[in-house]
Write a protein that holds these residues in place. Sequence first.
Motif, PDB file in Angstrom:
ATOM      1  N   PRO A 240       4.880 -18.437  13.416  1.00  0.00           N
ATOM      2  CA  PRO A 240       5.192 -17.019  13.324  1.00  0.00           C
ATOM      3  C   PRO A 240       4.605 -16.215  14.482  1.00  0.00           C
ATOM      4  CG  PRO A 240       3.334 -17.503  11.925  1.00  0.00           C
ATOM      5  CD  PRO A 240       3.779 -18.819  12.506  1.00  0.00           C
TER       6      PRO A 240
ATOM      7  N   GLY B 170       3.387 -11.852  11.851  1.00  0.00           N
ATOM      8  CA  GLY B 170       3.570 -12.781  10.742  1.00  0.00           C
ATOM      9  C   GLY B 170       2.292 -13.529  10.424  1.00  0.00           C
TER      10      GLY B 170
ATOM     11  N   GLY C 237      12.994 -17.098   8.941  1.00  0.00           N
ATOM     12  CA  GLY C 237      12.881 -15.660   8.806  1.00  0.00           C
ATOM     13  C   GLY C 237      13.875 -15.075   7.823  1.00  0.00           C
TER      14      GLY C 237
ATOM     15  N   LEU D 266       9.436 -10.561   4.779  1.00  0.00           N
ATOM     16  CA  LEU D 266       9.463 -10.830   6.222  1.00  0.00           C
ATOM     17  C   LEU D 266      10.694 -10.183   6.858  1.00  0.00           C
ATOM     18  CD1 LEU D 266       8.454 -14.619   6.227  1.00  0.00           C
ATOM     19  CD2 LEU D 266       6.980 -12.668   6.714  1.00  0.00           C
TER      20      LEU D 266
ATOM     21  N   TYR E 285       9.524 -14.711  12.317  1.00  0.00           N
ATOM     22  CA  TYR E 285       8.807 -15.785  11.619  1.00  0.00           C
ATOM     23  C   TYR E 285       9.677 -17.029  11.594  1.00  0.00           C
ATOM     24  CZ  TYR E 285       5.095 -17.430   8.509  1.00  0.00           C
ATOM     25  OH  TYR E 285       4.016 -18.099   7.981  1.00  0.00           O
TER      26      TYR E 285
ATOM     27  N   VAL F 293      -0.295 -19.735   7.400  1.00  0.00           N
ATOM     28  CA  VAL F 293       0.925 -19.616   8.210  1.00  0.00           C
ATOM     29  C   VAL F 293       1.196 -20.887   9.011  1.00  0.00           C
ATOM     30  CG1 VAL F 293       0.762 -17.113   8.283  1.00  0.00           C
ATOM     31  CG2 VAL F 293      -0.334 -18.445  10.096  1.00  0.00           C
TER      32      VAL F 293
END
Length: 423
Positions: free
Chosen positions: A96, A100, A206, A262, A269, A291
Amino acid sequence: MNILILGSGGREHTFAYKIAQSTKCDKLFVAPGNAGTAEIAENLDLNPIDFAAVANTALEKDIKMIVVGPEDPLVKGIVDFFKNDERLKDIQIIGPSGRGALLEGSKERAKEFMAMYDIPTAAYESFSFESLEAGKNFLETLKPPYVLKADGLAAGKGVLIIDELEEAKKELENMLSGKFGAASKKVVIEEFLDGIELSVFVLTDGKNYKILPTAKDYKRIGEGDTGLNTGGMGAVSPVPFADDELMGKIEDRIVKPTVRGLQEEEIDYKGFVFIGLIKVKGEPYVIEYNVRMGDPETEVVLPRIKTDLVDLFQKTWEGNLDQIDVEVDERAATTVMLVSGGYPESYQKGKTITGLKEIDNSIVFHAGTKKDGEEIVTSGGRVLALTSFGKDYKEALKKSYQSAEKLQFDKMYFRKDIGFDLS
């Protein structure tokens, strides 16, 4: 294509193991890597958070894809660094953007995100040194045990669970006074949730997403989940209690609103969302977001994925993750971590590892190892992960433990009760 993996642990060796199997990978590099990655890829003496050096190497080696293993480069903005450079923006970097990555880089940000999108989580408040007294007062409104979390990255050590109120107040002050450095300039205090934990891994472009195999890891150094927290002493996949009903709740209440969030916030992302969960009376709650993939969970999740990993990453980068299916091995996988004596506190390095060539029933993933002449020696706290398959987790664990008995290095230690709470 030429592919670069950033990182040096068991997670990165597992990525290398899977990517090396892809017909789309021409040349594989790992930076800085370990003794295990050196057997299937070319290790590069490169610091993953030296973005300029990573960029120069990517151009020099004609790298087309970068897989970021650890969280630090992501939180520090490596994806943005590449995207904002005309020479680098077409390199497919899996991870990301900095915005993110704040889902892991800031516990407060993660909690605010969950509140915004009605994602179930523990009640919380966050405090700075200026609001220390308010924090102590908030602790008095909670029932023990008390959960204190450093807001920033603290190498997996920034979470304290304390039984006594006065000790919790003292530790809050210590944390806000710099116990974990800049990471605990702000502290999140949250209610304790009593249940059983599991991890759900999501790959997303995403907007589309794929839910990967579930896993459960074991953080404490001692058997029966006692003693200090570690980076992880073993893992099991799939999680036996993660049945269709629970997974349906997780997807509807957590995964879908996370991906929707998101999108709504227009966050770039393209990578993994690792959701740390706890099941409380049949209901799932989010403990935290990460993440990137977990370690040692990667060592049981990725080996079960049959789909070409490079294909998956390409579709992620292109925003076409809906155009590919994820095929999963039905067998269970388990991993057992062999660690240095004294870990997670002080331990010695440079201990010779023997027995590696005798392992034939497990996959050996290197975590903290390096080459020393003709020998492979320890270079970290978590040294090796032994991953095995079986018709269920018990059969797989039996194989991992049989393999562990064939290996040796001075003061080697491993937990003999991985999966103890699943039967």
